[in-house]
Design a protein around this motif. Structure first.
Motif, PDB file in Angstrom:
ATOM      1  N   GLY A 124     -18.194  13.788   5.802  1.00 44.29           N
ATOM      2  CA  GLY A 124     -19.598  14.116   6.010  1.00 44.29           C
ATOM      3  C   GLY A 124     -20.145  13.425   7.229  1.00 44.29           C
ATOM      4  O   GLY A 124     -19.447  13.219   8.214  1.00 44.29           O
ATOM      5  N   SER A 125     -21.378  13.005   7.123  1.00 41.76           N
ATOM      6  CA  SER A 125     -22.086  12.451   8.265  1.00 41.76           C
ATOM      7  C   SER A 125     -23.076  11.399   7.788  1.00 41.76           C
ATOM      8  O   SER A 125     -23.461  11.377   6.615  1.00 41.76           O
ATOM      9  CB  SER A 125     -22.830  13.587   8.980  1.00 41.76           C
ATOM     10  OG  SER A 125     -23.710  13.090   9.948  1.00 41.76           O
ATOM     11  N   ALA A 134     -20.855  21.754   9.948  1.00 41.62           N
ATOM     12  CA  ALA A 134     -21.328  22.221   8.652  1.00 41.62           C
ATOM     13  C   ALA A 134     -20.824  23.617   8.303  1.00 41.62           C
ATOM     14  O   ALA A 134     -20.648  23.934   7.144  1.00 41.62           O
ATOM     15  CB  ALA A 134     -22.861  22.198   8.615  1.00 41.62           C
TER      16      ALA A 134
END
Length: 136
Positions: A124-125, A134
């Motif tokens: 993820g981030s 995404a």
């Protein structure tokens, strides 16, 4: 076989260690006879990041302790599919950041030649917004 794209994996960890040695690294190298890791594509660097996110994910998926790299025994952190094997696509650099290839199929097809039909992409981030990865 379960495929994982993440920051890499610590092959010396007792949940993945193979006394017969490491599987050859590369896009077209796989060995289904290995104890745990049957394919390792070192897209970025060929080892896990400082924080071990890839090792953690792989352990959750398929870790199975074998202190001698051969004889498996029950470990307190065995994975949910402890008898499964792993195909790794290393997308993590030394700073723990992910670096994806422009062609999504490059990492999503890792392990298919070894029988994998499942893929974990548990990255993820630090941001709460959608980034360029995404829609990958």
């Amino acid at each position: 076989v379960v495929s994982v794209s993440d920051t890499g994996i610590d092959l010396d960890n007792c949940y993945f260690w193979d006394a017969t040695g490491e599987v050859g690294k590369g896009f077209f190298k796989s060995d289904i006879t290995r104890r745990k890791v049957v394919q390792y594509v070192p897209y970025t660097d060929g080892f896990d990041s400082l924080y071990g996110h890839g090792t953690h994910v792989c352990g959750t998926v398929a870790g199975h302790r074998a202190e001698d790299g051969n004889t498996e025994s029950t470990g307190m952190a065995d994975g949910i599919a402890k008898d499964a094997k792993l195909a790794i696509f290393d997308i993590g650099n030394t700073g723990g950041e992910i670096v994806l290839p422009l062609v999504t199929a490059a990492y999503l097809t890792t392990g298919r030649s070894s029988g994998s039909r499942l893929h974990s992409a548990s990255w993820g981030s630090d941001s709460n917004s959608y980034g360029i990865y995404a829609n990958a």
